[in-house]
Design a protein around this motif. Sequence first.
Motif, PDB file in Angstrom:
ATOM      1  N   PRO A  64       3.482  17.092  -3.446  1.00  0.00           N
ATOM      2  CA  PRO A  64       2.936  18.980  -2.329  1.00  0.00           C
ATOM      3  C   PRO A  64       2.650  20.283  -3.174  1.00  0.00           C
ATOM      4  O   PRO A  64       3.014  20.079  -4.810  1.00  0.00           O
ATOM      5  CB  PRO A  64       4.417  19.308  -1.772  1.00  0.00           C
ATOM      6  N   ASN A  65       1.612  20.751  -2.390  1.00  0.00           N
ATOM      7  CA  ASN A  65       1.512  21.715  -3.496  1.00  0.00           C
ATOM      8  C   ASN A  65       2.243  23.366  -3.135  1.00  0.00           C
ATOM      9  O   ASN A  65       3.297  23.208  -2.260  1.00  0.00           O
ATOM     10  CB  ASN A  65      -0.085  21.847  -3.225  1.00  0.00           C
ATOM     11  N   ARG A 111       0.663  12.260  -2.019  1.00  0.00           N
ATOM     12  CA  ARG A 111       0.171  13.555  -2.963  1.00  0.00           C
ATOM     13  C   ARG A 111       1.448  13.934  -2.950  1.00  0.00           C
ATOM     14  O   ARG A 111       1.881  14.270  -2.418  1.00  0.00           O
ATOM     15  CB  ARG A 111      -1.588  14.274  -2.611  1.00  0.00           C
ATOM     16  N   ARG A 140       5.114  15.161   7.462  1.00  0.00           N
ATOM     17  CA  ARG A 140       3.578  14.585   6.914  1.00  0.00           C
ATOM     18  C   ARG A 140       3.600  14.779   5.477  1.00  0.00           C
ATOM     19  O   ARG A 140       3.192  14.118   4.774  1.00  0.00           O
ATOM     20  CB  ARG A 140       2.294  15.189   7.291  1.00  0.00           C
ATOM     21  N   GLY A 141       3.872  16.077   4.645  1.00  0.00           N
ATOM     22  CA  GLY A 141       4.448  15.809   3.322  1.00  0.00           C
ATOM     23  C   GLY A 141       5.081  15.211   2.869  1.00  0.00           C
ATOM     24  O   GLY A 141       4.841  14.366   1.349  1.00  0.00           O
ATOM     25  N   TYR A 152       1.984  24.599   0.217  1.00  0.00           N
ATOM     26  CA  TYR A 152       2.543  23.949   1.173  1.00  0.00           C
ATOM     27  C   TYR A 152       3.702  24.088   0.977  1.00  0.00           C
ATOM     28  O   TYR A 152       4.338  24.668   2.157  1.00  0.00           O
ATOM     29  CB  TYR A 152       2.174  22.248   0.779  1.00  0.00           C
ATOM     30  N   VAL A 153       4.616  24.070   0.093  1.00  0.00           N
ATOM     31  CA  VAL A 153       6.087  24.505  -0.137  1.00  0.00           C
ATOM     32  C   VAL A 153       6.099  25.768   0.525  1.00  0.00           C
ATOM     33  O   VAL A 153       7.507  25.521   1.286  1.00  0.00           O
ATOM     34  CB  VAL A 153       6.711  23.921  -1.174  1.00  0.00           C
ATOM     35  N   SER A 188       3.391  11.227   2.790  1.00  0.00           N
ATOM     36  CA  SER A 188       1.595  11.655   1.724  1.00  0.00           C
ATOM     37  C   SER A 188       2.201  10.602   0.519  1.00  0.00           C
ATOM     38  O   SER A 188       3.100  11.156  -0.274  1.00  0.00           O
ATOM     39  CB  SER A 188       1.358  13.022   1.448  1.00  0.00           C
TER      40      SER A 188
END
Length: 101
Positions: A47-48, A45, A39-40, A51-52, A43
Amino acid sequence: MWHPIATDWYLSLQESGQAVFYQPSDWAMARYAAELMSRGLSSDRAPNGQYVAALNSVMASLLSTEGDRRRVRIELERKKPTGPQLAAVRPLDAYRDIAGG
Protein backbone atom coordinates in the motif's frame (compact mmCIF):
# COMPACT_ATOMS: atom_id res chain seq x y z
CA MET A 1 -15.77 -11.59 1.11
CA TRP A 2 -13.44 -9.33 3.05
CA HIS A 3 -9.89 -10.09 4.12
CA PRO A 4 -9.91 -11.64 7.65
CA ILE A 5 -8.21 -8.58 9.19
CA ALA A 6 -10.83 -6.25 7.69
CA THR A 7 -13.60 -8.54 8.95
CA ASP A 8 -12.08 -8.62 12.44
CA TRP A 9 -11.82 -4.81 12.47
CA TYR A 10 -15.44 -4.36 11.38
CA LEU A 11 -16.74 -6.89 13.91
CA SER A 12 -14.68 -5.25 16.66
CA LEU A 13 -16.52 -1.98 16.01
CA GLN A 14 -19.81 -3.72 16.78
CA GLU A 15 -18.47 -4.74 20.19
CA SER A 16 -16.84 -1.40 20.99
CA GLY A 17 -18.38 1.12 23.35
CA GLN A 18 -18.54 3.92 20.79
CA ALA A 19 -20.92 1.81 18.68
CA VAL A 20 -23.83 3.11 20.78
CA PHE A 21 -23.27 6.49 19.10
CA TYR A 22 -23.18 5.12 15.54
CA GLN A 23 -25.92 6.02 13.10
CA PRO A 24 -26.68 4.08 9.90
CA SER A 25 -24.37 6.41 7.98
CA ASP A 26 -21.53 5.54 10.37
CA TRP A 27 -22.06 1.83 9.73
CA ALA A 28 -22.02 2.55 5.99
CA MET A 29 -18.70 4.36 6.45
CA ALA A 30 -17.38 1.40 8.46
CA ARG A 31 -18.32 -0.98 5.64
CA TYR A 32 -16.54 1.34 3.20
CA ALA A 33 -13.42 1.36 5.38
CA ALA A 34 -13.50 -2.43 5.69
CA GLU A 35 -13.80 -2.74 1.93
CA LEU A 36 -10.84 -0.40 1.39
CA MET A 37 -8.83 -2.27 4.00
CA SER A 38 -9.71 -5.62 2.46
CA ARG A 39 -8.70 -4.54 -1.04
CA GLY A 40 -5.39 -3.22 0.23
CA LEU A 41 -4.63 -6.32 2.27
CA SER A 42 -5.57 -8.63 -0.61
CA SER A 43 -3.42 -6.80 -3.14
CA ASP A 44 -0.03 -8.09 -4.21
CA ARG A 45 1.32 -4.53 -4.16
CA ALA A 46 2.44 -2.75 -1.03
CA PRO A 47 0.00 0.00 0.00
CA ASN A 48 1.16 3.54 -0.72
CA GLY A 49 1.20 6.32 1.85
CA GLN A 50 -1.81 8.10 0.40
CA TYR A 51 -3.93 4.93 0.69
CA VAL A 52 -2.83 4.35 4.28
CA ALA A 53 -3.53 7.98 5.21
CA ALA A 54 -7.00 7.85 3.66
CA LEU A 55 -7.86 4.61 5.44
CA ASN A 56 -6.55 5.95 8.77
CA SER A 57 -8.67 9.08 8.28
CA VAL A 58 -11.84 7.04 7.75
CA MET A 59 -11.05 4.84 10.76
CA ALA A 60 -10.34 7.93 12.90
CA SER A 61 -13.68 9.47 11.93
CA LEU A 62 -15.30 6.34 13.40
CA LEU A 63 -13.39 6.88 16.67
CA SER A 64 -11.95 3.40 16.40
CA THR A 65 -8.94 3.98 18.66
CA GLU A 66 -8.60 5.34 22.18
CA GLY A 67 -6.53 8.23 20.82
CA ASP A 68 -9.32 9.17 18.41
CA ARG A 69 -11.85 9.16 21.24
CA ARG A 70 -9.61 11.21 23.54
CA ARG A 71 -9.17 13.82 20.81
CA VAL A 72 -12.95 14.41 20.85
CA ARG A 73 -13.15 13.98 24.64
CA ILE A 74 -15.11 10.75 24.72
CA GLU A 75 -14.10 8.36 27.45
CA LEU A 76 -15.58 4.90 27.58
CA GLU A 77 -15.97 3.20 30.94
CA ARG A 78 -15.20 -0.48 31.21
CA LYS A 79 -17.86 -2.71 32.69
CA LYS A 80 -16.99 -4.06 36.09
CA PRO A 81 -16.86 -7.86 36.15
CA THR A 82 -19.97 -9.41 37.63
CA GLY A 83 -18.68 -12.97 37.99
CA PRO A 84 -16.61 -14.44 40.80
CA GLN A 85 -13.48 -12.51 41.61
CA LEU A 86 -10.07 -14.14 41.69
CA ALA A 87 -8.32 -14.25 45.03
CA ALA A 88 -5.62 -11.67 45.54
CA VAL A 89 -2.13 -12.95 44.82
CA ARG A 90 0.25 -12.57 47.70
CA PRO A 91 3.97 -12.26 47.13
CA LEU A 92 5.83 -15.50 47.74
CA ASP A 93 7.90 -13.88 50.51
CA ALA A 94 4.72 -13.07 52.47
CA TYR A 95 3.60 -16.68 52.11
CA ARG A 96 6.94 -17.90 53.40
CA ASP A 97 6.66 -15.58 56.41
CA ILE A 98 3.22 -16.99 57.23
CA ALA A 99 4.36 -20.58 56.73
CA GLY A 100 7.45 -19.99 58.87
CA GLY A 101 9.86 -20.70 56.03
